[in-house]
Design an enzyme around this catalytic site. Structure first.
Site, short mmCIF file in Angstrom:
data_model
loop_
_atom_site.label_atom_id
_atom_site.label_comp_id
_atom_site.label_asym_id
_atom_site.label_seq_id
_atom_site.Cartn_x
_atom_site.Cartn_y
_atom_site.Cartn_z
N ARG A 21 74.44 25.68 -12.27
CA ARG A 21 73.46 26.44 -11.50
C ARG A 21 73.97 26.76 -10.10
O ARG A 21 73.26 27.40 -9.33
CB ARG A 21 72.18 25.62 -11.37
CG ARG A 21 71.08 25.96 -12.38
CD ARG A 21 69.97 24.95 -12.16
NE ARG A 21 68.67 25.39 -12.53
CZ ARG A 21 68.05 25.04 -13.65
NH1 ARG A 21 68.67 24.32 -14.56
NH2 ARG A 21 66.81 25.43 -13.86
N ARG A 40 53.35 28.49 -19.54
CA ARG A 40 54.13 27.66 -20.46
C ARG A 40 53.49 26.27 -20.63
O ARG A 40 52.99 25.69 -19.68
CB ARG A 40 55.54 27.52 -19.91
CG ARG A 40 56.44 26.63 -20.71
CD ARG A 40 57.87 26.90 -20.41
NE ARG A 40 58.26 26.35 -19.12
CZ ARG A 40 59.52 26.39 -18.68
NH1 ARG A 40 60.45 27.00 -19.41
NH2 ARG A 40 59.83 25.88 -17.52
N ARG A 82 54.32 21.49 -17.19
CA ARG A 82 55.28 20.83 -16.31
C ARG A 82 54.77 20.92 -14.87
O ARG A 82 54.24 21.96 -14.48
CB ARG A 82 56.65 21.52 -16.42
CG ARG A 82 57.42 21.08 -17.63
CD ARG A 82 58.65 21.89 -17.87
NE ARG A 82 59.46 22.20 -16.69
CZ ARG A 82 60.64 22.81 -16.74
NH1 ARG A 82 61.16 23.15 -17.92
NH2 ARG A 82 61.31 23.07 -15.65
N ARG A 125 61.17 28.22 -7.17
CA ARG A 125 62.30 28.07 -8.10
C ARG A 125 63.02 29.40 -8.28
O ARG A 125 64.24 29.45 -8.39
CB ARG A 125 61.81 27.56 -9.46
CG ARG A 125 61.47 26.06 -9.43
CD ARG A 125 60.64 25.66 -10.63
NE ARG A 125 61.34 25.75 -11.88
CZ ARG A 125 60.72 25.86 -13.07
NH1 ARG A 125 59.41 25.89 -13.13
NH2 ARG A 125 61.44 25.95 -14.16
P1 AMP Z 1 65.01 23.42 -16.12
O1 AMP Z 1 64.27 22.66 -17.18
O2 AMP Z 1 66.37 23.88 -16.56
O3 AMP Z 1 64.19 24.54 -15.52
O4 AMP Z 1 65.29 22.38 -14.93
C1 AMP Z 1 64.22 21.75 -14.25
C2 AMP Z 1 64.67 21.27 -12.90
O5 AMP Z 1 65.72 20.31 -13.04
C3 AMP Z 1 65.26 22.34 -11.97
O6 AMP Z 1 64.27 23.07 -11.28
C4 AMP Z 1 66.11 21.49 -11.04
O7 AMP Z 1 65.32 20.81 -10.10
C5 AMP Z 1 66.67 20.43 -12.00
N1 AMP Z 1 67.97 20.87 -12.59
C6 AMP Z 1 68.24 21.11 -13.90
N2 AMP Z 1 69.52 21.48 -14.06
C7 AMP Z 1 70.08 21.48 -12.83
C8 AMP Z 1 71.38 21.78 -12.31
N3 AMP Z 1 72.37 22.19 -13.13
N4 AMP Z 1 71.58 21.66 -10.98
C9 AMP Z 1 70.60 21.25 -10.15
N5 AMP Z 1 69.36 20.97 -10.55
C10 AMP Z 1 69.09 21.06 -11.88
#
Ligand code: AMP
Length: 211
Positions: A89, A125, A158, A169
């Site tokens: 990311r 969601r 969530r 985000r």
């Molecule tokens: P997601 O389910 O992919 O939307 O991830 C949820 C949250 O986890 C994100 O908003 C970040 O806070 C954290 N997160 C997940 N993957 C990463 C990553 N590769 N780098 C930094 N934070 C992450």
């Protein structure tokens, strides 16, 4: 290891498609978001460190994330086809993968979805508390309200899917993750898909790219 990265904004559908592809048994799927949420549930160290960042819609620091994914990939057999969903990311995360020949990214699929649609998808969601299956109150409602079709678990929202955190985000995504497009484009590894189309048509496109 053959690594494909699914890149896209939160709510672009990359996780849903990655889960479906993994169910076919042909791919190992790593979602860093799911890994962190599991670590929070189990009160593991990395989850405790990550929770405050996640709840605020911030990214978890690179050093934590790079260690998490390196450990996970170290367990994977050499001939496995891997889909990374939610990692990298940031540029340092992308560079960390490319540093080692064994984890160099083969291709990147970018899911394009207009921003207003992302907000609707994320705020509506719901996910199963038990198995993680995603639903949507309007676009993909469960057969029985609040109950997972697959395992009967409770559907929850969530904490980071509230409208305020969602908007944050998306701005974090624009600032920190979008630069990865030119990183991978300049290395000729980028494939774009329209993430705002029929889910079966999208799946057919993905299978073509991954063939
Ligand atoms: P997601 O389910 O992919 O939307 O991830 C949820 C949250 O986890 C994100 O908003 C970040 O806070 C954290 N997160 C997940 N993957 C990463 C990553 N590769 N780098 C930094 N934070 C992450």
């Amino acid at each position: 290891m053959d690594i494909t990265v699914f890149l896209g904004a939160p709510g672009s559908g990359k996780g849903t498609q990655a889960k479906r592809l993994a169910q076919s048994g042909r791919f190992a799927h790593f979602s860093t978001g799911d890994m962190l949420r599991l670590a929070i549930q189990r009160r593991i160290d990395v989850g405790i460190k990550a929770k405050a960042f996640i709840d605020r819609g911030e990214l978890v620091p690179d050093n934590i994330m790079i260690e998490l994914i390196e450990r996970a990939l170290a367990e994977v057999r050499g001939d496995t086809r891997v889909i990374l969903d939610g990692f990298p990311r940031t540029l340092p995360q992308a560079e960390a993968l490319d540093e080692k020949p064994s984890t160099t990214v083969g291709r990147v699929v970018y899911f394009e979805v207009p921003e207003p649609k992302l907000v609707l998808r994320l705020t509506g969601r719901r996910i199963c508390e038990k198995c993680g299956e995603p639903f949507h109150v309007e676009f993909q409602p469960p057969r029985k309200a609040g109950v997972c079709d697959k395992c009967g678990g409770n559907l929850i929202q969530r904490t980071d899917d509230s409208e305020e955190v969602v908007r944050h985000r998306l701005s974090v995504y624009r600032n920190q993750t979008l630069p990865l497009l030119s990183y991978y484009q300049s290395r000729n590894r980028l494939e774009r898909v329209d993430g705002d189309q029929d889910i079966e048509v999208l799946m057919a496109n993905l299978l073509k790219i991954l063939r």
